[in-house]
Motif scaffolding. Structure first.
Motif, PDB file in Angstrom:
ATOM      1  N   LYS A   7       0.666  -1.005   0.182  1.00 12.87           N
ATOM      2  CA  LYS A   7       0.030   0.188  -0.019  1.00 12.87           C
ATOM      3  C   LYS A   7       0.805   1.352   0.009  1.00 12.87           C
ATOM      4  O   LYS A   7       1.978   1.423   0.576  1.00 12.87           O
ATOM      5  N   MET A   8       0.520   2.357  -0.739  1.00 15.73           N
ATOM      6  CA  MET A   8       1.172   3.530  -0.875  1.00 15.73           C
ATOM      7  C   MET A   8       0.741   4.549   0.232  1.00 15.73           C
ATOM      8  O   MET A   8       1.497   5.566  -0.108  1.00 15.73           O
ATOM      9  N   SER A   9      -0.272   4.205   0.904  1.00 20.23           N
ATOM     10  CA  SER A   9      -0.386   5.369   1.761  1.00 20.23           C
ATOM     11  C   SER A   9       0.603   5.585   2.985  1.00 20.23           C
ATOM     12  O   SER A   9       0.665   6.800   3.211  1.00 20.23           O
ATOM     13  N   SER A  10       1.319   4.906   3.091  1.00 16.13           N
ATOM     14  CA  SER A  10       2.251   5.194   4.100  1.00 16.13           C
ATOM     15  C   SER A  10       3.305   6.029   3.430  1.00 16.13           C
ATOM     16  O   SER A  10       3.843   6.781   4.033  1.00 16.13           O
ATOM     17  N   ALA A  11       3.664   5.714   2.283  1.00 18.56           N
ATOM     18  CA  ALA A  11       4.492   6.516   1.589  1.00 18.56           C
ATOM     19  C   ALA A  11       4.311   7.758   1.230  1.00 18.56           C
ATOM     20  O   ALA A  11       4.925   8.908   1.335  1.00 18.56           O
ATOM     21  N   GLY A  12       3.170   8.173   0.928  1.00 20.98           N
ATOM     22  CA  GLY A  12       2.394   9.292   0.797  1.00 20.98           C
ATOM     23  C   GLY A  12       2.224  10.148   1.986  1.00 20.98           C
ATOM     24  O   GLY A  12       2.614  11.164   1.926  1.00 20.98           O
ATOM     25  N   GLU A  13       2.006   9.428   3.134  1.00 20.26           N
ATOM     26  CA  GLU A  13       2.106  10.118   4.587  1.00 20.26           C
ATOM     27  C   GLU A  13       3.478  10.704   4.785  1.00 20.26           C
ATOM     28  O   GLU A  13       3.899  11.922   5.086  1.00 20.26           O
TER      29      GLU A  13
END
Length: 99
Positions: A7-13
């Motif tokens: 998931k890229m959500s952690s990278a986005g954050e």
């Protein structure tokens, strides 16, 4: 074989946090940079100063450049000569003649 979900959500954050930290770091220097920008001289008004001059005037300009180069003991270009002429114009502005 186990499928790994990425998931890229952690990278986005993480990216948002880095951008916020960077922007706040440079906000302190912004007023100083703007004051330096306002204090600088006019600089180059246009990328190129151009006008049409007669062949005789161009020859005189070249001769003046050569004379100034010999006088200074180093090679001067036309832009340096023009700056010198502007300086002379300030000193002798009442004696200027226009064609």
């Amino acid at each position: 074989m186990v499928k790994i979900e990425r998931k890229m959500s952690s990278a986005g954050e993480s990216q948002k946090q880095a951008e916020n930290a960077t922007s706040s770091k440079f906000d302190n220097a912004k007023p100083q940079a703007e004051s330096v920008k306002k204090q600088s001289n006019a600089g180059r008004i246009s990328p190129q100063l151009s006008c049409t001059i007669a062949t005789e005037d161009k020859k005189l300009l070249n001769e003046l450049t050569l004379f100034a180069s010999n006088r200074e003991g180093k090679v001067l270009n036309t832009s340096m000569l023009i700056r010198a002429l502007i300086k002379l114009g300030h000193k002798y502005k009442d004696e200027l003649e226009f064609m």
